[in-house]
Design an enzyme around this catalytic site. Structure first.
Site, short mmCIF file in Angstrom:
data_model
loop_
_atom_site.label_atom_id
_atom_site.label_comp_id
_atom_site.label_asym_id
_atom_site.label_seq_id
_atom_site.Cartn_x
_atom_site.Cartn_y
_atom_site.Cartn_z
N ARG A 32 0.82 -1.22 0.00
CA ARG A 32 0.00 0.00 0.00
C ARG A 32 0.85 1.26 0.00
NH1 ARG A 32 -4.05 -1.96 4.64
NH2 ARG A 32 -5.23 -3.52 3.51
N ARG A 45 -7.49 12.33 -4.62
CA ARG A 45 -8.78 11.76 -4.21
C ARG A 45 -9.84 12.80 -3.90
NH1 ARG A 45 -11.67 8.92 -3.53
NH2 ARG A 45 -11.65 7.49 -1.76
N ASP A 83 -6.95 -2.40 -7.08
CA ASP A 83 -7.58 -2.99 -5.90
C ASP A 83 -7.88 -4.45 -6.18
OD1 ASP A 83 -10.18 -3.55 -4.05
OD2 ASP A 83 -8.91 -2.01 -3.17
N TYR A 159 -15.00 -11.78 0.61
CA TYR A 159 -15.59 -10.47 0.38
C TYR A 159 -16.92 -10.58 -0.36
CZ TYR A 159 -11.80 -7.32 1.84
OH TYR A 159 -10.90 -6.59 2.56
#
Length: 364
Positions: A32, A45, A83, A159
């Protein structure tokens, strides 16, 4: 379609370490590393939604390059900004990020699998990742190699069924215990998409590959062997065979099965990966012992040590370097954290981490 042409690589340290070679110092990067701890990331962002960034190659390239620019000369790899949940999206599921991942319509019973896309065309569904990789390889100008990645099937399965993160994994575990055969079929279906996605990333320019099994530690050793390991072997075997069939060199492959330290010996023996990532809950010397030098190792400082101040970081890095060292120096070790960096870390403390790795891994 001809393979893209890229600038020559100037720093191959991580490639040599991942292939098991002894290196003059440990290469270093952090999971990350292109993310929320960087003010330049937060600036992007402000005007772009998370998955918009993932799906816009120019933005994904920019964010991938941010830590390379900030820490130039200190960092030995980049990792494409994307991702792991782009795979469920490609399979037809909606995934939102607000702020964590959320599936409005998770899979509730095996009958819901019928809602998934039958055959996933990764070039159509995930071509934006391939374009981002190609653009980033060019923009890196050979400074460091570029890592491509994918989530492991068990982690993605969890998930898709939980609908997001979970503390108990009750829903995902209900599936594997109540519907074991349907679960194994879905896991292998996810694995096939992972294979095609990784092959496409290599063709686009990825020079290393990492598979993130973030929830591996939620499975018992027995259940890991049934519901995760077969898919991990399937991925490593089929990525290698598909690339070899097209005469494309196979890049080093890393498996990070967080929490599954009980499986290190068997993973080193038969999973088919060049490097195993370690979390902070295993001693590096013990990991070396149980893997017997069959694979390179990556890790494994506790990410929260980055909040502990310069003295704590330096002490931890010095200890880590000494524990990983073999015959007076780094051998087949890639320095990293034991999990991803968290958002509140001071970027200058990250710089100090990199500087300490360079200092102490060269002297261990």
């Amino acid at each position: 379609m001809p393979a893209p042409q890229f600038p020559p690589l100037k720093n191959d340290l991580i490639l040599r370490a991942a292939r098991g070679e002894k290196t003059e110092r440990a290469p270093v990067w952090i999971m990350r590393q292109a993310g929320r701890y960087l003010p330049e990331f937060r600036e992007v962002r402000k005007s772009h939604e998370f998955f918009e960034v993932c799906r816009t190659p120019a933005l994904a390239k920019e964010i991938t390059l941010q830590p390379i620019r900030r820490y130039t000369g200190l960092i030995d790899a980049s990792i494409i900004f994307s991702d792991i949940l782009v795979i469920p999206q490609a399979m037809g599921m909606e995934v939102l990020m607000n702020p964590g991942p959320h599936f409005p319509e998770p899979l509730e019973t095996p009958a819901d699998v019928e809602k998934l896309t039958k055959v996933v065309d990764v070039n159509k569904e995930l071509g934006y990742v391939f374009e981002a990789i190609t653009q980033t390889r060019v923009a890196l100008d050979g400074e460091v190699p570029l890592i491509g990645f994918v989530g492991a099937p068990w982690t993605l399965f969890a998930y898709m069924i939980e609908g997001g993160g979970s503390k108990t994994f009750q829903k995902a575990k209900t599936w594997i215990f109540k519907y074991p055969e349907e679960s194994k079929a879905l896991l292998m279906r996810i694995a096939d998409v992972c294979v095609d996605f990784l092959v496409g990333q290599v063709k686009a320019g990825a020079q290393l590959l990492q598979i993130f099994d973030s929830w591996a530690g939620e499975l018992s050793p027995h259940d890991f062997g049934i519901f995760s390991l077969p898919t991990l072997v399937h991925i490593s075997t089929n990525v290698r065979s598909k690339l070899a069939a097209e005469n494309i060199p196979v890049p080093p492959m890393t498996l990070f099965a967080k929490g599954a330290n009980y499986a290190l010996a068997s993973l080193a023996d038969s999973a088919g990966y060049d490097t195993l990532g370690l979390d902070w809950q295993v001693d590096p010397a013990e990991a070396r012992r149980v893997t017997g030098g069959k694979v390179a190792l990556q890790g494994n400082m506790d990410p929260n040590l980055l909040y502990g101040g310069r003295d704590a970081i330096e002490s931890a890095v010095k200890r880590m370097c000494a524990s990983f060292a073999v015959d007076g120096g780094p051998k087949a070790w890639i320095a990293n954290l034991g999990h991803g960096i968290t958002p509140g870390v001071d970027p200058e403390d990250v710089r100090w981490f990199f500087e300490c790795v360079r200092k102490y891994s060269a002297r261990s």
